[in-house]
Structures are given as structure tokens and as C-alpha cells.
Design a protein around this motif. Structure first.
Motif, short mmCIF file in Angstrom:
data_model
loop_
_atom_site.label_atom_id
_atom_site.label_comp_id
_atom_site.label_asym_id
_atom_site.label_seq_id
_atom_site.Cartn_x
_atom_site.Cartn_y
_atom_site.Cartn_z
N GLY A 97 -27.36 86.81 70.67
CA GLY A 97 -26.62 85.57 70.46
C GLY A 97 -26.89 84.92 69.12
N ALA A 98 -27.89 85.39 68.38
CA ALA A 98 -28.22 84.79 67.09
C ALA A 98 -27.17 85.14 66.05
N ASP A 100 -22.91 85.74 67.19
CA ASP A 100 -23.12 86.12 68.59
C ASP A 100 -23.60 87.57 68.67
N SER A 101 -24.69 87.86 67.99
CA SER A 101 -25.17 89.24 67.90
C SER A 101 -25.48 89.82 69.29
N GLN A 102 -25.20 91.11 69.42
CA GLN A 102 -25.37 91.83 70.67
C GLN A 102 -26.38 92.97 70.49
N THR A 138 -32.53 94.82 64.73
CA THR A 138 -32.73 94.97 66.17
C THR A 138 -32.36 93.66 66.84
N VAL A 139 -31.45 93.73 67.80
CA VAL A 139 -31.05 92.55 68.57
C VAL A 139 -31.64 92.70 69.97
N LYS A 140 -32.53 91.78 70.32
CA LYS A 140 -33.25 91.90 71.59
C LYS A 140 -32.51 91.13 72.68
N PRO A 141 -32.33 91.76 73.86
CA PRO A 141 -31.63 91.08 74.96
C PRO A 141 -32.43 89.88 75.45
#
Lengths: 112, 112
Positions: free
Chosen positions: A16-17, A78-80, A109-112
Motif C-alpha cells: 500500500g505504500a 498502492d504498491s502490491q 520488495t513489497v511486504k504484505p
């Protein structure tokens, strides 16, 4: 000094960042600016393409080019987790149509 | 999805062997490129071609050679493989004055 310098990363953000990826360059002849995304163990794929200065938006992705500052950016809203990859900036001048100079890449790296 | 193919995808071979990495594209692109990329590192252009019977060395010196006898085919040959040739080799193509390149999936080469 390299013609294209890319923020080295790696970059790790929560899901989401808003992500900002950046490159600077020294060759004022560059007019074409690209962003490629490369997943692990795959070839790069074109993400965004911009000619000269300005902004270009495609879904969650926005590419910005500031030729006066020799600075380009890629914003991801809204990174996934599926955005986790290495992002490469690339640029080219009129005289070398088709042949691009690539940045070193920034691993995101986009962390959930 | 881009129609550019590389074979083999993975190759493990002994020192001194002759190898040919294949690259084919079915898009009718006139320009083709070979890059070398070590894991987590930048792309290095080693060869490019602007058309049939046209080949040029890239920015990074390489002991490999290329040929472009047909538009769709751009093979890369190493006459005598060495461990220092261990890397990923990426093939790409582009059309006319378009700046964007389409990449193949890559060949991962390990020379023992």
C-alpha cells in the motif's frame, strides 16, 4: 562516472505504500526514457516509456522526466507484493535510436 | 507477451567447449542485442545488430562472437568457454527508431 546513475536500493516497503524510484543522468542528448521491470530469473519487460520532459501515468505507475535537472522518477501507488522486482531505468538519444543505456537497477520488495 | 525466444534456458558445460546461445524473434524487428548480466548486477551490452549482416561490439568487451544472417535470428558463440563466462545472457530486439526493447527470458550459463 557512469552516464546513468540509479538509486541503489534495495528498497523494502509495506503493501500500500507509495514507492519512488529515481535515476540521474549526465548525457543531455538523452530524449527517450524507459522503465523496465525484471522479476527474478526473467528478462526485463518494458513498464513505461516517455519522450522528453513531462509526466506519464499508467494505472498505479507514473513516470516523470525533468530534463533540466537530468532526473527521472518512477512512482508506484498502492504498491502490491506482485510489484516486488528489480526496476531498471534506461535512456537513449536520437543518434543511437534503439540502443539504450541502462541503470544498475533498484530491487524493490513489497511486504504484505 | 513479446515473441522473443532463447535456448537453452540453462546450460552447464565444461571449460574449453564451444557453445552457441540461440536467440530468435518473430516480430520482424530489425535491431537485436545481447546483454550479459550477473546476478543482482547491471546489464552490460556485449553485441548489437542493426540489421542483416550488421553487427557491432557493445560497451563491454566480450570474447563471444555473433552473426546476423537472418532478420529473426541472432546467435551468440563462445569458441572456448571458461569459468569467467559464467553469467546470464539476455537477448533483446527493437523495431526501427523505437527506443523500447523486448527481452527474451535469458540463458543462464555455468562453465565448470
Amino acid at each position: 562516472q557512469k552516464e546513468v546513475e540509479q538509486d541503489p536500493g534495495p528498497l523494502s516497503v509495506p503493501e500500500g505504500a507509495i514507492v519512488s524510484l529515481n535515476c540521474t543522468y549526465s548525457n543531455s542528448a538523452f530524449q527517450y526514457f524507459m522503465w523496465y521491470r525484471q522479476y527474478s530469473r526473467k528478462g526485463p519487460e518494458l513498464l513505461m516509456y516517455t519522450y522528453s520532459s513531462g509526466n506519464k501515468e499508467d494505472g498505479r505507475f507514473t513516470a516523470q522526466v525533468d530534463k533540466s535537472s537530468k532526473y527521472i522518477s518512477l512512482f508506484i501507488r498502492d504498491s502490491q507484493p506482485s510489484d516486488s522486482a528489480t526496476y531498471l531505468c534506461a535512456m537513449s538519444g536520437q543518434r543511437e535510436a534503439g540502443k539504450s543505456t541502462f541503470g544498475d537497477g533498484t530491487t524493490l520488495t513489497v511486504k504484505p | 507477451e513479446a515473441d522473443i525466444y532463447q535456448t537453452p534456458r540453462y546450460l552447464v558445460i565444461g571449460t574449453g567447449k564451444k557453445i552457441t546461445l540461440e536467440c530468435s524473434q518473430t516480430m520482424g524487428h530489425d535491431k537485436m542485442y545481447w546483454y550479459q548480466q550477473d546476478p543482482g548486477m547491471e546489464l552490460h551490452l556485449i553485441h548489437y545488430s542493426y540489421g542483416v549482416n550488421s553487427t557491432e561490439k557493445g560497451d563491454l568487451s566480450s570474447e563471444s562472437t555473433v552473426s546476423r544472417i537472418r532478420t529473426e535470428h541472432f546467435p551468440l558463440t563462445l569458441e572456448s568457454a571458461r569459468p569467467s563466462h559464467t553469467s546470464q545472457y539476455l537477448c533483446a530486439s527493437s523495431l526501427g527508431r523505437a527506443e523500447t526493447q523486448y527481452f527474451g527470458p535469458g540463458t543462464r550459463l555455468l562453465v565448470l
